[in-house]
Design a protein around this motif. Structure first.
Motif, PDB file in Angstrom:
ATOM      1  N   UNK A   1      12.769   9.441   4.605  1.00 16.29           N
ATOM      2  CA  UNK A   1      13.208   8.110   4.193  1.00 16.29           C
ATOM      3  C   UNK A   1      12.057   7.134   3.986  1.00 16.29           C
ATOM      4  N   UNK A   2      10.954   7.286   4.767  1.00 10.15           N
ATOM      5  CA  UNK A   2       9.854   6.315   4.608  1.00 10.15           C
ATOM      6  C   UNK A   2       9.134   6.451   3.274  1.00 10.15           C
ATOM      7  N   UNK A   3       9.448   7.542   2.511  1.00 14.69           N
ATOM      8  CA  UNK A   3       8.845   7.686   1.184  1.00 14.69           C
ATOM      9  C   UNK A   3       9.896   7.696   0.078  1.00 14.69           C
ATOM     10  N   UNK A   4      11.103   7.200   0.352  1.00 12.55           N
ATOM     11  CA  UNK A   4      12.119   7.103  -0.695  1.00 12.55           C
ATOM     12  C   UNK A   4      11.621   6.151  -1.778  1.00 12.55           C
ATOM     13  N   UNK A   5      12.196   6.276  -2.924  1.00  8.98           N
ATOM     14  CA  UNK A   5      11.700   5.541  -4.089  1.00  8.98           C
ATOM     15  C   UNK A   5      11.580   4.030  -3.829  1.00  8.98           C
ATOM     16  N   UNK A   6      12.605   3.471  -3.192  1.00 10.96           N
ATOM     17  CA  UNK A   6      12.590   2.010  -3.004  1.00 10.96           C
ATOM     18  C   UNK A   6      11.591   1.578  -1.932  1.00 10.96           C
ATOM     19  N   UNK A   7      11.091   2.540  -1.142  1.00 18.51           N
ATOM     20  CA  UNK A   7      10.107   2.187  -0.113  1.00 18.51           C
ATOM     21  C   UNK A   7       8.687   2.286  -0.642  1.00 18.51           C
ATOM     22  N   UNK A   8       8.504   2.977  -1.774  1.00 23.70           N
ATOM     23  CA  UNK A   8       7.141   3.257  -2.239  1.00 23.70           C
ATOM     24  C   UNK A   8       6.309   2.016  -2.576  1.00 23.70           C
ATOM     25  N   UNK A   9       6.902   0.976  -3.172  1.00 20.43           N
ATOM     26  CA  UNK A   9       6.051  -0.182  -3.484  1.00 20.43           C
ATOM     27  C   UNK A   9       5.340  -0.730  -2.234  1.00 20.43           C
ATOM     28  N   UNK A  10       6.063  -0.798  -1.131  1.00 18.50           N
ATOM     29  CA  UNK A  10       5.464  -1.300   0.102  1.00 18.50           C
ATOM     30  C   UNK A  10       4.413  -0.319   0.646  1.00 18.50           C
ATOM     31  N   UNK A  11       4.718   0.965   0.575  1.00 21.58           N
ATOM     32  CA  UNK A  11       3.759   1.982   1.009  1.00 21.58           C
ATOM     33  C   UNK A  11       2.456   1.808   0.225  1.00 21.58           C
ATOM     34  N   UNK A  12       2.584   1.656  -1.087  1.00 23.53           N
ATOM     35  CA  UNK A  12       1.402   1.502  -1.940  1.00 23.53           C
ATOM     36  C   UNK A  12       0.668   0.208  -1.652  1.00 23.53           C
ATOM     37  N   UNK A  13       1.425  -0.860  -1.476  1.00 24.79           N
ATOM     38  CA  UNK A  13       0.778  -2.146  -1.212  1.00 24.79           C
ATOM     39  C   UNK A  13      -0.112  -2.059   0.023  1.00 24.79           C
ATOM     40  N   UNK A  14       0.420  -1.436   1.076  1.00 27.27           N
ATOM     41  CA  UNK A  14      -0.344  -1.334   2.322  1.00 27.27           C
ATOM     42  C   UNK A  14      -1.512  -0.374   2.176  1.00 27.27           C
TER      43      UNK A  14
END
Lengths: 698, 698
Positions: free
Chosen positions: B419-432
């Motif tokens: 879940x931490x890499x689901x599509x809607x979570x990716x922008x935040x993952x990338x930002x960090x």
């Protein structure tokens, strides 16, 4: 290395409060190896049945005279008629540190005195040998009969101090009273003292504590945790005709083994309420405070070689404490074991309740304990940080407190003094105070600043003592000022104050003395309240419980450990860990395979050089199901013939719960095998002088 | 400063395991201030009765749009129509540290941007504003119906990921699913995101956290724990018409106060067995590990100014965690509170047992929980140290894991990913991952070496992962090698790997990437086992308990905190502490009296210089009986008219037990008073630009 008494590992200024105080042994059927038995109530018949050995008075008498107490918190055994003492390396760390210098780190190099002349005095060390035991229960009962809790508590302590002094006046031995079963029996134990103790041999720390903290309390294990000391009299090696011969072959699997030694303290007789107090308050606090100290020490050690030398062994000591407390906390969270404890307590109370006479005499004990604990809860933090010294740590600070309180107490009649300054205790107080121990200023600074910071943290910045001690200074500033100004590192200055007494101490401008003088009234008031409102009712309640147990279960049980001589019986034995059998022996060869070259898995150069000369199949360490605890460190492990087969230095991880209960399926003692000591002395250290001195039997 | 979500204070690589998962609110009569209420189920009638305020849809809508979430773990509120955000100083420590340099320590100097152009971008910061809420409970029920625990768990997560993506495709908002009552209700919460967040104003740390750790979680208190941020869109201050006016006079004693914010997590609905697991295992471990880290950081900070700058605020963060865990452990040892918890659980189970239909549907939930916890006990240590990252700490290491796992997961269809890499979570993952945050090598070294040492300590030197990671190296050696060799400090390199995907990451010779690749299969296997054998049965059991509670008690209770928008109602109110009344207000004057000139009781030079210009009778901090928890840091405290009267930054010491239960007699929120902020901005900081921007009402 669990088996140093905890007060030895993490010294606090005074002994821990007597919450470790009440009595309820499980009335279970005798198990194989449970129990730390006194010599005057040794269960010979049960031993015969359990391990098949006939242990008689001659055997007991012999091991009694051949076993010694290292008064810093360990055990040892005579290994020759010339005062040679075998103990653990970790029991000699203080001495090794005191004898080291910037140029010479004996912990890293090891130590071997090629002749008697090279044997080096350990500052402040004392060795005691138990010679006689005399029961005084009736005298104590007489002194306390019919008195209120607080009055009885005072009368008991006064009587103990008086009887000890009378005992010493009547002969040449030193006398200490012993409270067994928490008020069930009182004894005078009479010791021969040796105040001149010298270091003879110590291997390098990396092999003495191979595996360091990660392997501590674990087995399999590969540690040469041994040292030799020697006791001197009149500047000459003492004559010690009662020593143990060494059995080169050791003991085989299943063979009976006896651990003879001075276990420090256990809490097996505490009530459930007392165990809950340990679980909710004491143990978490220890873990929080000392884990931070560990981090500070580790990080400071990295700043210089000198810093590392000062704290190297002390870190292992703190880590040892943390492992103990962590696993004790976990065992008190074990619902099954706690339920067993509760059931045993309920059963005893139900038996009492069913008998009007017993109920009237002893039935109130448990609620008395709870009432005393309720008082304790309101004062525990301040007591621990102020009176028990958790907020004022360090050797210099300890000396300051000894000088301030000790000179004042000395003015009082013996029977009115705090027990730690009674007449018969003063020689030891003076020996420690006046010893020529070096002071490590870096370490003292770290420790005092840390403890002042914790004082403020736990009591809060608005506590009156915190306010008066720190004022507007930070812990670091105050520490720097105190340590820059004090002269207490000089033994001559300490002697001047001690001999000058109250007048000299009151007049002193030494800043650490001034600090101790300032805090002393608050500390003393806390002590008084503790003695009268916590210790006194606990003592009365615990005596009731001890009597109730004798009435219901008879006398076939053993008392909690009291840092006095005990024998534990058992046998060489592995155990089953998550379905796998743990074999009870390890061998030299595996240590070489396990070594990484990096601490704490680094073998010293001497071992790497001697590898070809060593018999790698030599047995190194072994496990047995003897029941031991901190204080047993350095204890001789002997066979049914009274020959040494090993020296106990640790327990497995399950042994830590041994503070509260003994699980014979898992709790194991870990010892260095005699064969390992002989082979290392020969092939690594070329210690022929010592090998010749030992009496080795095949 | 309790009120930063714990994952913010002590970041671990992944969110904490979902043991925080089951449901049983006490069915007690409504108490004055208990509850963190959702906006869609706000108890307006109860609020009216308790605090006399009429809270309608317009009020709720307004505070919803004026309150923001700082995605690092805090809350804030719009203070002007130009995107100005008020939050706590401690919520901006990461940004302040990132913007500081060897030459300029903004933590020590404070920060005030004289113009928009001087406002400084906070690397990796994100602000979210909740715009819409949509219930999806039925869709989730449909996806899981009739499936086994593990299959239902997978289906539920797949459905949540799918619904989130569909939601984002359908509009311009970002969508996050929310699990309320641990499976009782599911929602989609839809946010407007701001990825350009800049620092506008921050006072000096010594006044923001005056009293430091000793005063943390205490009251009375004198902290200016405030900062201003500003959100930008397209390089311009964002338009934020829904902001809060400031009421200069604040609120009086007894006046209704509402805290609007994003409480992180509470454990009030856990079963007794789950609380016992926290008490026996999780909390002691946290205390032991982080107390040592605290000691290491404190000692390291003393080695140089640069070291101090790197860890100054991080130490406060760790100390905050220790205080929380210590007091949580103590509250779980409180026999009275635990008995109440047990009684409530017994009562619900008895009600179910008496109704055959309810019993059949939900009766097994508690034993299911115990079975799941038994599995967890066999794997918890390895899960925490390996999969949860306790054994591999540091920003660089986190990035390495994100790159290895993230690129692999990205290859999978959205619904099959973790879940931490689901599509809607990716922008935040990338930002960090790609933010231009500076890396502090000294601190990274300390943290990674420390955590590798703990990995070996807790899993043991013979654990296969320990063996394969460390080999024959010490934690210090391996750390030095990894950090000397890695290029991950360079954002361009991280981007290259992230965009290069699996192929680039697999081919990389970067040593930290190689380490993450090596451990990943073990970590993933642990995760899989946890998901299937622990999380899945707990999720099913918790859903049963949630439904059982709805069936028995109806819907008049609140869900555990989930770092989503909630409102707590209460009033300005002191409390009684050991028989003494604690007044709910403090004033500027006392801070000057309390100051010692030494950390942590040192006032900054700006305050000492402004003393005469300040109105010393200004109210500084205040207490109210609102129910908050970590994540509420920076929450606006508003009155019944929706005007700001303070900013919440802490709770009193009793508030820490609020993780498990709410005691309205003692649990208090601590906030900075509006008057203090206005007076400091005027007299100390001359921040007219900001004063002009605020809308202040008398």
């Amino acid at each position: 290395m669990p088996t140093i008494a905890s007060r030895g590992t993490l010294p606090t200024r005074k002994l821990a409060p007597v919450l470790v105080a009440l009595a309820l042994v499980l009335p279970s059927a005798a198990r194989a190896a449970e129990g730390m038995w006194t010599l005057h109530d040794f269960p010979a018949a049960a031993v015969k049945e359990a391990v098949g050995a006939d242990i008689g008075a001659a055997w007991l008498d012999r091991v009694q005279r051949a076993t010694v107490r290292l008064d810093g918190g360990c055990t040892g055994s005579f290994a020759s008629p010339q005062g040679l003492v075998l103990t653990n390396n970790h029991c000699t760390w203080g001495c090794i540190r005191d004898l080291s210098t910037d140029e010479r780190n004996l912990s890293e190099e090891g130590f071997f005195a090629p002749s008697f002349e090279d044997e080096a005095v350990c500052p402040g060390a004392r060795v005691s040998v138990l010679e006689e035991m005399e029961e005084i229960t009736e005298a104590i009962r007489g002194a306390t009969a019919g008195k209120s809790d607080a009055a009885a508590n005072e009368a008991r302590k006064a009587a103990l101090s008086r009887l000890e002094s009378e005992c010493e006046e009547a002969g040449e031995l030193s006398c200490e009273s012993v409270d067994l079963y928490h008020g069930g029996q009182y004894y005078l134990y009479k010791y021969r003292r040796y105040d001149d103790v010298r270091l003879v041999f110590a291997p390098e720390l990396p092999i003495a504590a191979f595996g360091g903290d990660p392997d501590n309390f674990n087995f399999p294990r590969w540690d040469l945790d041994m040292s030799f000391l020697r006791v001197y009299e009149d500047g000459k090696p003492a004559a010690t005709p009662d020593f143990l011969p060494w059995k080169a072959a050791g003991a085989e699997i299943g063979e009976a083994t006896f651990v003879v030694g001075h276990p420090g303290s256990t809490d097996r007789l505490l009530t459930v309420a007392q165990l809950e107090e340990l679980r909710a308050s004491y143990l978490p606090q220890r873990l929080i405070v000392y884990s931070e100290l560990r981090g500070r020490m580790l990080q400071w050690a990295a700043t210089s070689d000198e810093a590392a030398r000062q704290v190297q062994q002390r870190i292992l000591g703190v880590e040892n404490g943390i492992k103990v407390w962590k696993n004790r906390l976990a065992s008190l969270m074990d619902p099954e074991q706690m339920a067993r404890k509760e059931a045993a307590e309920r059963a005893l109370r139900a038996t009492l309740a069913a008998d009007p006479q017993l109920a009237a005499a002893y039935g109130s004990a448990w609620s008395d304990v709870e009432a005393a604990l309720a008082v304790w809860a309101t004062m525990a933090e301040r007591y621990r940080f102020i009176e028990d010294g958790l907020g004022f740590q360090g050797t210099l600070t300890d000396w300051a407190w000894t000088l301030v309180r000790g000179t004042r107490e000395r003015e009082k009649p013996n029977e009115e003094r705090l027990r730690e300054f009674r007449e018969t205790a003063l020689p030891r107080v003076e020996q420690r105070l006046l010893a020529a121990s070096p002071v490590h200023v870096g370490y003292e600074t770290l420790r005092l600043a840390f403890s002042l910071d914790k004082l403020r943290e736990w009591l809060g910045p608005d506590d009156p003592v915190v306010q008066s001690v720190l004022g507007r200074q930070s812990p670091e500033e105050l520490t720097a000022e105190l340590l820059a100004g004090t002269r207490l590192a000089d033994p001559a200055f300490r002697r001047e104050l001690w001999e000058g007494g109250v007048e000299a101490v009151e007049a002193s401008g030494d800043p650490l003395i001034a600090l101790a003088r300032e805090v002393e009234p608050v500390a003393l008031a806390l002590r008084k309240r503790f003695d009268d409102e916590v210790e006194a009712p606990l003592a009365q309640a615990s005596e009731k419980i001890a009597k109730a147990r004798f009435a219901v279960y008879g006398k076939g049980t053993y008392p909690d450990a009291t840092f006095t001589l005990r024998v534990s019986y058992g046998a060489v034995r592995g155990w089953s860990e998550r379905g796998e059998e743990v074999h009870p022996f390890t061998h030299f060869g595996r240590a070489f395979e396990r070594a990484t070259g990096k601490d704490p898995f680094r073998l010293p150069a001497s071992w790497l050089a001697a590898r070809d000369a060593l018999d790698l199949d030599t047995r190194f360490n072994f496990a047995s199901d003897n029941d031991i605890i901190g204080g047993n460190s350095g204890s001789p492990v002997v066979d049914a013939e009274g020959r040494l087969v090993g020296v106990a230095f640790d327990g497995n991880i399950h042994s830590i719960a041994g503070a509260y209960w003994f699980d014979e399926t898992k709790n194991r003692t870990v010892s260095v095998h005699v064969a390992a000591m002989l082979e290392a002395l020969r092939a690594v250290y070329g210690a022929d002088r010592l090998l010749d001195e030992l009496q080795v039997v095949p």
